[in-house]
Enzyme design. Structure first.
Site, PDB file in Angstrom:
ATOM      1  N   ASP A 153      -9.317   2.955 -20.268  1.00 32.37           N
ATOM      2  CA  ASP A 153     -10.517   2.237 -20.718  1.00 32.37           C
ATOM      3  C   ASP A 153     -10.527   2.099 -22.232  1.00 32.37           C
ATOM      4  O   ASP A 153     -10.838   1.037 -22.777  1.00 32.37           O
ATOM      5  CB  ASP A 153     -11.783   3.028 -20.330  1.00 32.37           C
ATOM      6  CG  ASP A 153     -11.939   3.175 -18.834  1.00 32.37           C
ATOM      7  OD1 ASP A 153     -11.412   2.316 -18.100  1.00 32.37           O
ATOM      8  OD2 ASP A 153     -12.582   4.148 -18.407  1.00 32.37           O
ATOM      9  N   GLU A 202     -17.274   6.568 -12.980  1.00 32.16           N
ATOM     10  CA  GLU A 202     -17.348   5.214 -12.405  1.00 32.16           C
ATOM     11  C   GLU A 202     -18.781   4.690 -12.400  1.00 32.16           C
ATOM     12  O   GLU A 202     -19.028   3.519 -12.676  1.00 32.16           O
ATOM     13  CB  GLU A 202     -16.756   5.189 -10.990  1.00 32.16           C
ATOM     14  CG  GLU A 202     -15.264   5.517 -10.909  1.00 32.16           C
ATOM     15  CD  GLU A 202     -14.394   4.631 -11.793  1.00 32.16           C
ATOM     16  OE1 GLU A 202     -14.764   3.472 -12.052  1.00 32.16           O
ATOM     17  OE2 GLU A 202     -13.337   5.120 -12.256  1.00 32.16           O
ATOM     18  N   THR A 244      -0.094   4.521   5.171  1.00 33.83           N
ATOM     19  CA  THR A 244      -1.416   3.938   5.331  1.00 33.83           C
ATOM     20  C   THR A 244      -1.492   2.987   6.523  1.00 33.83           C
ATOM     21  O   THR A 244      -2.528   2.386   6.762  1.00 33.83           O
ATOM     22  CB  THR A 244      -1.837   3.172   4.066  1.00 33.83           C
ATOM     23  OG1 THR A 244      -0.756   2.372   3.635  1.00 33.83           O
ATOM     24  CG2 THR A 244      -2.213   4.139   2.966  1.00 33.83           C
ATOM     25  N   LYS A 286       1.012   0.411   7.412  1.00 32.14           N
ATOM     26  CA  LYS A 286       1.570  -0.930   7.269  1.00 32.14           C
ATOM     27  C   LYS A 286       2.436  -1.301   8.480  1.00 32.14           C
ATOM     28  O   LYS A 286       2.287  -2.372   9.051  1.00 32.14           O
ATOM     29  CB  LYS A 286       2.400  -1.022   5.975  1.00 32.14           C
ATOM     30  CG  LYS A 286       1.553  -0.797   4.721  1.00 32.14           C
ATOM     31  CD  LYS A 286       2.364  -0.904   3.445  1.00 32.14           C
ATOM     32  CE  LYS A 286       3.406   0.186   3.287  1.00 32.14           C
ATOM     33  NZ  LYS A 286       2.839   1.543   3.190  1.00 32.14           N
ATOM     34  N   THR A 287       3.315  -0.379   8.843  1.00 28.04           N
ATOM     35  CA  THR A 287       4.164  -0.633   9.995  1.00 28.04           C
ATOM     36  C   THR A 287       3.313  -0.812  11.246  1.00 28.04           C
ATOM     37  O   THR A 287       3.530  -1.722  12.047  1.00 28.04           O
ATOM     38  CB  THR A 287       5.144   0.538  10.193  1.00 28.04           C
ATOM     39  OG1 THR A 287       5.826   0.768   8.965  1.00 28.04           O
ATOM     40  CG2 THR A 287       6.138   0.243  11.277  1.00 28.04           C
ATOM     41  N   GLY A 308       0.820  -1.200   0.000  1.00 29.85           N
ATOM     42  CA  GLY A 308       0.000   0.000   0.000  1.00 29.85           C
ATOM     43  C   GLY A 308       0.847   1.241   0.000  1.00 29.85           C
ATOM     44  O   GLY A 308       2.050   1.177   0.256  1.00 29.85           O
TER      45      GLY A 308
HETATM   46  P1  ADP Z   1       3.320   2.916   6.538  1.00 27.04           P
HETATM   47  O1  ADP Z   1       4.154   1.912   7.234  1.00 27.04           O
HETATM   48  O2  ADP Z   1       2.206   2.304   5.754  1.00 27.04           O
HETATM   49  O3  ADP Z   1       4.076   3.891   5.734  1.00 27.04           O
HETATM   50  P2  ADP Z   1       2.859   3.774   9.208  1.00 27.04           P
HETATM   51  O4  ADP Z   1       2.322   2.538   9.810  1.00 27.04           O
HETATM   52  O5  ADP Z   1       4.285   4.063   9.427  1.00 27.04           O
HETATM   53  O6  ADP Z   1       2.568   3.772   7.651  1.00 27.04           O
HETATM   54  O7  ADP Z   1       1.942   4.999   9.653  1.00 27.04           O
HETATM   55  C1  ADP Z   1       2.493   6.192  10.139  1.00 27.04           C
HETATM   56  C2  ADP Z   1       1.598   6.788  11.186  1.00 27.04           C
HETATM   57  O8  ADP Z   1       0.363   7.200  10.624  1.00 27.04           O
HETATM   58  C3  ADP Z   1       1.217   5.801  12.262  1.00 27.04           C
HETATM   59  O9  ADP Z   1       2.160   5.781  13.271  1.00 27.04           O
HETATM   60  C4  ADP Z   1      -0.110   6.355  12.744  1.00 27.04           C
HETATM   61  O10 ADP Z   1       0.075   7.398  13.654  1.00 27.04           O
HETATM   62  C5  ADP Z   1      -0.709   6.920  11.504  1.00 27.04           C
HETATM   63  N1  ADP Z   1      -1.591   5.956  10.846  1.00 27.04           N
HETATM   64  C6  ADP Z   1      -1.425   5.431   9.617  1.00 27.04           C
HETATM   65  N2  ADP Z   1      -2.432   4.600   9.311  1.00 27.04           N
HETATM   66  C7  ADP Z   1      -3.258   4.579  10.378  1.00 27.04           C
HETATM   67  C8  ADP Z   1      -4.472   3.897  10.667  1.00 27.04           C
HETATM   68  N3  ADP Z   1      -5.040   3.071   9.778  1.00 27.04           N
HETATM   69  N4  ADP Z   1      -5.050   4.113  11.869  1.00 27.04           N
HETATM   70  C9  ADP Z   1      -4.483   4.942  12.760  1.00 27.04           C
HETATM   71  N5  ADP Z   1      -3.344   5.604  12.540  1.00 27.04           N
HETATM   72  C10 ADP Z   1      -2.723   5.449  11.366  1.00 27.04           C
HETATM   73 ZN    ZN Z   2     -12.870   4.124 -16.415  1.00 23.72          ZN
HETATM   74 MG    MG Z   3       6.196   2.068   7.383  1.00 21.95          MG
END
Ligand code: ADP
Ligand code: ZN
Ligand code: MG
Length: 578
Positions: free
Chosen positions: A472, A396, A175, A177-178, A171
């Protein structure tokens, strides 16, 4: 008794952790190495950047000194080598350095070559659970299973079930992931080893591979546990198809190979689960995605509006929020924001409120913070302006309505105008209701019409068209051409294959020898079937103009339509050709 060695030899001995003491002079480097026979003093000629050498020595925890051009008194180390209790001394100093350096050594004599820098959080210490991650419901559901594997690994083991060992989180940045990976560890109460792919990629060949080996060795001792490799693409990039001369990619390839070896080595029931994260899954080496490696993929996408409300709610915990703040309104405004962007937004708003000495963060602070954050995001350009958003929504819904009324595409199961990571501004998902192996010509025509439905909707509603339909149109044209040149479905040209498919697996085809006349006919027929499909889409959308309007309004409001709600909406569509 001074052994003269090459500079390269010297470097590799440093990496092999055999070098104890180094004296760097202008034109000469003297160093001691441990050999089978004890310590030996060697000499080499510097060849390269002293800065880089010093950094390496520091990182490896090797005792060194730099001498200036003016000659110093007799080298103290040289005298030591002549017989005294030097080995003990050398070990002691290396140990001390190691202590303050890596901070992660727990066995005497481990000098830290390639010792993994993975941080170990013990039991439950990531302190993060699924509660802290909002708005990524599907990803959480999929990862719940991994939590269960870790928690009850004995249960699975007893049954002889094979536990998956690699999960890839895919992603865009920010978003969560970590955060998700940590939450999995937190939920399962297992140790969490985390390392970033870019940390593996070192200048000196061999270090990354050693790190991988060490990381896995450590993790295995603490199983069940999680190894999290962030930025997996930094090591996992497809191995060079254009081999670089001089082996510029050696290090990465060695590291990647080691990773593959380790993943295969620990078998499926070791209790170690690997979680990788990347925002560029397309560059990963195919070997990483094979069964038994990172064979599960979990998409972590930007949140929709409800998701954004949930994430905002998580981040306003502990922030004093004024009565006039409507998080839902904030969420509406912030289509395209990632979780990290939202966290940042809340913080900016709080900082602004503090600057104005307010008692609580007010809506005006959120608005001002929004402007600031968006300005910062501009380059990433994923925040649609209202007109673009509307265009995407009509587009869409146009696909969806035509798709609902024509054969061949399957059930329209989701419409979304949340910008996706990989470039799509919105999307309509059609799922086949059963496995299909054959398509008839009406179904192909239906698919072409559905593809064109987006463009037609734009034209109908706005009286102008946008660049958004390029993909498309490409697909529609390809399909129309294939129907004629490969499937022999055209009335005029008949069942003649004009393309010779070269390989079913490699794809690709080439055109047979054809006359100019036939070429012209093919062009005409492709154009005719596109025109026809366009007309079908147009008829459908004209007769369902009101429905197009109302579904679009609802989509603009909710950003995502799916499930029964969408089904009921589309069920109202009137077929044009009975
Ligand atoms: P990625 O690893 O996808 O780049 P991170 O997990 O490092 O993203 O996200 C960075 C920060 O953004 C997190 O520490 C949190 O504070 C916030 N965050 C991101 N996604 C979420 C979520 N789904 N819910 C709550 N906080 C989020
Ligand atoms: Zn389209
Ligand atoms: Mg990350």
């Amino acid at each position: 008794m001074l052994n003269s060695t090459s500079y390269l030899d010297f470097l590799s001995k440093i990496l092999a952790d055999q070098v104890r003491q180094v004296t760097i002079a202008n034109n000469s480097i003297e160093y001691t190495v441990t050999t089978a026979n004890g310590l030996e003093v060697c000499q080499t000629t510097p060849d390269g950047d002293t800065e880089a050498l010093i950094q390496l020595l520091q990182k490896q925890g090797v005792n060194f000194k730099v001498e200036n051009s003016h000659p110093t008194s007799p080298n103290p180390w040289a005298t030591v080598v002549l017989g005294l209790a030097f080995p003990a001394l050398a070990l002691a100093s290396a140990w001390l350095l190691q202590k303050q350096g890596d901070g992660d050594s727990n066995s005497f004599g481990a000098y830290g070559v390639g010792k993994s820098k993975a941080k170990v959080y013990t039991q439950g210490q990531t302190g993060i659970t699924f509660k802290d991650v909002a708005g990524v419901t599907e990803a959480k559901q999929e990862l719940q299973e991994v939590v269960d594997f870790l928690k009850n690994d004995q249960k699975y083991r007893n049954l002889g079930a094979k536990i998956p060992q690699g999960v890839l989180l895919v992603g865009p940045p920010g978003t969560g992931k970590t955060l998700l990976a940590k939450a999995v560890a937190g939920e399962a109460g297992v140790p969490f080893f985390s390392i970033s792919g870019s940390e593996f990629v070192e200048v000196f060949v061999g270090v990354g591979a050693a790190r991988v080996r060490d990381l896995f060795a450590k993790a295995k001792r603490q199983a069940p546990c999680i190894i999290f490799i962030d930025e997996l693409d930094a090591i996992g990039k497809a191995r060079s198809s254009n081999p670089q001369i001089g082996g510029g990619n050696d290090e990465r390839e060695q590291t990647l190979n080691q990773l593959l070896v380790e993943m295969d080595g620990f078998g499926s029931n070791s209790g170690v689960i690997l979680i990788g994260a990347t925002n560029r899954p397309e560059v990963l080496d195919a070997a990483l995605r094979r069964p038994g490696r990172f064979d599960r993929q979990v998409t972590v996408d930007r949140p929709d509006k409800l998701g954004r409300v949930a994430i905002l709610n998580v981040h306003v915990q502990g922030v004093k929020i004024g009565a006039d703040v409507q998080l839902e309104a904030v969420a509406t405004q912030t289509a395209g924001f990632s979780g990290a962007d939202l966290a940042n937004l809340v913080n900016e708003a709080a900082l602004l409120a503090a600057r104005y000495d307010r008692q609580a963060v007010e809506m005006t602070d959120f608005n001002a913070a929004f402007e600031r954050v968006v300005a910062g995001l501009e380059n990433r350009a994923r925040v649609l302006n209202p007109i673009e958003k509307k265009t995407v929504a009509y587009h869409e819904v146009g696909h969806a309505l035509v798709g609902a009324l024509t054969p061949g595409g399957g059930k329209v199961s989701k419409i979304s105008i949340v910008p996706r990571g990989m470039g799509a501004l919105g999307y309509t998902l059609q799922l086949p209701e059963e496995d299909r192996f054959l398509l008839d010509s009406t179904e192909i025509a239906g698919q072409i019409a559905t593809l064109l439905g987006g463009r037609v909707a734009e034209e109908l509603v706005f009286g102008r068209i946008s660049t958004g339909a390029a993909d498309d149109i490409q697909k529609a044209t390809d399909l129309a051409e294939k129907a004629i040149t490969q499937y022999g479905m055209n009335q005029v040209l008949g069942p003649v294959a004009f393309d010779r498919t070269t390989s079913q697996f490699l794809g690709g085809s080439n055109r047979r020898q054809i006359s100019d006349q036939v070429a012209q006919q093919i062009d005409q027929q492709v154009k005719a079937s596109i025109d026809q499909a366009y007309q079908v889409a147009k008829d459908i959308l004209i007769s369902n103009r009101d429905l197009l309007e109302s579904i679009t309004q609802q989509l603009l409001d909710q950003e995502v339509l799916e499930g029964d709600e969408l089904k009921n909406l589309l069920a109202q569509a009137q077929a044009v050709y009975a």
